[in-house]
Design an enzyme around this catalytic site. Structure first.
Site, PDB file in Angstrom:
ATOM      1  N   LYS A 101      -2.217 -11.759  26.924  1.00 15.53           N
ATOM      2  CA  LYS A 101      -1.419 -11.203  27.661  1.00 15.53           C
ATOM      3  C   LYS A 101      -0.616 -11.430  27.968  1.00 15.53           C
ATOM      4  CE  LYS A 101      -0.737  -7.065  30.620  1.00 15.53           C
ATOM      5  NZ  LYS A 101      -0.942  -6.493  32.275  1.00 15.53           N
ATOM      6  N   GLY A 162       0.893  -0.640  39.038  1.00 15.74           N
ATOM      7  CA  GLY A 162       0.268   0.478  40.279  1.00 15.74           C
ATOM      8  C   GLY A 162       0.613   1.792  40.743  1.00 15.74           C
ATOM      9  N   ALA A 188      -0.317  -0.262  32.751  1.00 15.45           N
ATOM     10  CA  ALA A 188       0.733   0.217  33.387  1.00 15.45           C
ATOM     11  C   ALA A 188       0.530   1.792  33.742  1.00 15.45           C
ATOM     12  CB  ALA A 188       2.091  -0.672  33.926  1.00 15.45           C
ATOM     13  N   GLY A 189       0.564   1.575  35.000  1.00 22.88           N
ATOM     14  CA  GLY A 189       1.038   2.878  35.141  1.00 22.88           C
ATOM     15  C   GLY A 189       0.345   4.799  35.556  1.00 22.88           C
ATOM     16  N   ASN A 210      -5.900  -1.252  35.981  1.00 26.26           N
ATOM     17  CA  ASN A 210      -6.596  -2.194  36.771  1.00 26.26           C
ATOM     18  C   ASN A 210      -6.861  -1.285  38.120  1.00 26.26           C
ATOM     19  OD1 ASN A 210      -6.484  -5.309  38.118  1.00 26.26           O
ATOM     20  ND2 ASN A 210      -7.428  -3.461  38.244  1.00 26.26           N
ATOM     21  N   THR A 211      -5.744  -1.308  38.742  1.00 26.33           N
ATOM     22  CA  THR A 211      -4.964  -0.124  39.957  1.00 26.33           C
ATOM     23  C   THR A 211      -5.879   0.922  39.882  1.00 26.33           C
ATOM     24  OG1 THR A 211      -3.652  -1.830  40.600  1.00 26.33           O
ATOM     25  CG2 THR A 211      -3.896  -0.047  41.984  1.00 26.33           C
TER      26      THR A 211
END
Length: 261
Positions: A101, A162, A188-189, A210-211
């Site tokens: 990635k 994040g 993301a997001g 992830n977050t």
């Protein structure tokens, strides 16, 4: 129904990809990933030991490559040269592993992608034989350029890394999806399960997060919720939603044969 996600010629049952950062320890990491059902697990080479630091806890002891597809990423890289160097190191550590990635960041505050450097790095990595999944802006033109370079998947952000703000520009995502011949995954997001479901309903091939899991009050429980959301969103996309009808009543039940009519 056989509805696999195919990336670089390999089929995966799960369309949810997860990261390994921000958990309290490796045990929680493994428990959350098991609950998510994810088969592809992304690892920040600059922040996580996968063998480059002998004597320290090794993530691969918890997430063995024979069980999971390890996706090394270039989080923390701000130039094409740094990103390429990082992934060459990852390939050595993972015995020639080609699937990676790529992310090249523009600044440490927003973590928005630096697209000129991303394009430059992608060209080098594809030429070097890597199978590149690439984090990018939600720009349909640049996403197509990355595909034409030879990236195996494009991964536009839904909102800032994040942030948990969800999908801020669904129209650009649809433009990218409609023009792509490679998988498109939101990266993301995502903040909660409904964000993941919306991404899949739009037609994304998968979601990477992830977050949203690691920073939840109960990460393992959230991981299970994300699994269900991605599956439900995919099924809704394949089923095809009903048309929107503003001010046009259409009863669910038949109107013929009503008592007293």
């Amino acid at each position: 129904m056989n509805d696999s996600l195919v990336i670089a010629g390999k089929a995966y049952r799960s369309r949810l990809l997860v990261g390994t950062g921000k958990y309290k320890d490796f045990d929680e990491t493994r428990a959350a990933i098991d609950a998510s059902g994810a088969e592809i697990v992304t690892v920040a080479i600059r922040r996580t030991n996968i063998g480059q630091n002998p004597g320290e806890p090794n993530l691969l002891d918890v997430l063995p490559p024979e069980r999971f597809t390890i996706l090394p990423n270039t989080a923390g890289c701000y130039t094409a040269d740094d990103a390429v160097r990082t992934l060459r190191l990852a390939r050595e550590l993972l015995d020639g592993h080609a699937l990676v990635k790529l992310e090249v960041l523009g600044d440490p505050k927003s973590l928005f992608p630096n697209m000129p450097e991303t394009l430059k790095a992608a060209e080098t990595l594809v030429r070097d034989g890597f199978d590149v999944m690439v984090y990018c802006a939600d720009d349909p033109i640049q996403a197509k350029m990355l595909e034409e370079i030879g990236c195996v998947a494009v991964m536009p952000l839904a909102s800032l890394i994040g942030s948990g703000m969800g999908i801020l520009n669904p129209w650009n995502l649809r433009l990218i999806i409609d023009n792509a011949k490679v998988p498109v995954l939101v990266d993301a997001g995502v903040g909660t399960a409904s964000d993941a479901a919306i991404a899949m309903e739009l037609g994304c091939d998968g979601v990477l997060m992830n977050t949203a899991i690691a920073a939840a009050g109960k990460p393992v429980l959230m991981a299970g919720a994300m699994k269900k959301a991605v599956e439900a969103g995919r099924e809704a996309f394949l089923a095809g939603r009903m048309p929107r009808k503003f001010y046009s009543a259409d009863p669910s039940s038949p109107t013929q044969g009503l008592i007293g009519s």
